[in-house]
Design an enzyme around this catalytic site. Structure first.
Site, PDB file in Angstrom:
ATOM      1  N   HIS A  46       1.231  -1.141  -0.408  1.00 19.85           N
ATOM      2  CA  HIS A  46      -0.111  -0.482  -0.537  1.00 19.85           C
ATOM      3  C   HIS A  46       1.104   1.193   0.120  1.00 19.85           C
ATOM      4  O   HIS A  46       2.082   1.269   0.217  1.00 19.85           O
ATOM      5  CB  HIS A  46      -1.084  -0.418   1.634  1.00 19.85           C
ATOM      6  N   GLU A  48       1.168   3.578   1.677  1.00 15.39           N
ATOM      7  CA  GLU A  48       1.143   4.709   3.121  1.00 15.39           C
ATOM      8  C   GLU A  48       2.234   3.525   3.271  1.00 15.39           C
ATOM      9  O   GLU A  48       3.225   4.041   4.451  1.00 15.39           O
ATOM     10  CB  GLU A  48      -0.397   4.868   3.640  1.00 15.39           C
ATOM     11  N   CYS A  76      -6.816   2.875   5.122  1.00 10.47           N
ATOM     12  CA  CYS A  76      -6.970   1.179   5.521  1.00 10.47           C
ATOM     13  C   CYS A  76      -7.015   1.079   6.746  1.00 10.47           C
ATOM     14  O   CYS A  76      -5.881   1.536   7.480  1.00 10.47           O
ATOM     15  CB  CYS A  76      -6.967   0.460   4.546  1.00 10.47           C
ATOM     16  N   CYS A  79      -3.143  -0.171   7.492  1.00 15.82           N
ATOM     17  CA  CYS A  79      -1.767   0.952   7.217  1.00 15.82           C
ATOM     18  C   CYS A  79      -2.292   2.247   8.638  1.00 15.82           C
ATOM     19  O   CYS A  79      -1.418   2.338   8.761  1.00 15.82           O
ATOM     20  CB  CYS A  79      -2.376   2.299   5.911  1.00 15.82           C
TER      21      CYS A  79
END
Length: 139
Positions: A46, A48, A76, A79
């Protein structure tokens, strides 16, 4: 946030979810992340997470207190855990993700101050350049 949007466009060009993130400390970008779940075949890739990892390496610390994460999409759950664990001071996000987001979902773990044995939540600013961030998903 503009740099995060540029990174999200790169993700989109690679057929990944259009998410870009940057970590800023003392006015300087110390970490950048481009969503790469599909292109790297890695569920943890991801934007992040990548930005936080890069910032930790650049600063030589797992503690990113005093730093701000800018991300085109609300973090999410996964993260959000990393953001809290890294002690980021601020999170600025664009598009909301109400079903799995760490801020706007029924499980707001990014901002919940009652979770025992966790760092305090970061200050959060949502909806920044929301229209522009959301437009990445309509292409």
């Amino acid at each position: 946030m503009r740099q995060a949007i540029r990174l999200a466009r790169i993700a989109l060009e690679r057929a990944d979810t259009p998410v870009g993130s940057v970590v800023v400390c003392d006015g300087h970008i110390v970490g950048e992340g481009i969503e790469a779940v599909q292109s790297e075949k890695d569920l943890t890739a991801h934007a992040e997470m990548k930005a936080v990892q890069e910032a930790c390496r650049a600063l030589g610390s797992l503690n990113l207190g005093g730093c701000t994460l800018y991300t085109t999409v609300e973090p999410c759950f996964m993260c959000s855990f990393v953001i809290r664990s890294a002690h980021l001071s601020r999170v600025v996000s664009g598009k909301a993700v109400p079903h799995i987001g760490g801020i706007s979902s029924n499980h707001p773990i990014l901002v919940d101050p009652s979770i025992p044995n966790w760092p305090q939540p970061p200050l959060v600013l949502t909806g920044v350049l929301e229209e522009e961030c959301g437009a990445l998903f309509t292409r």
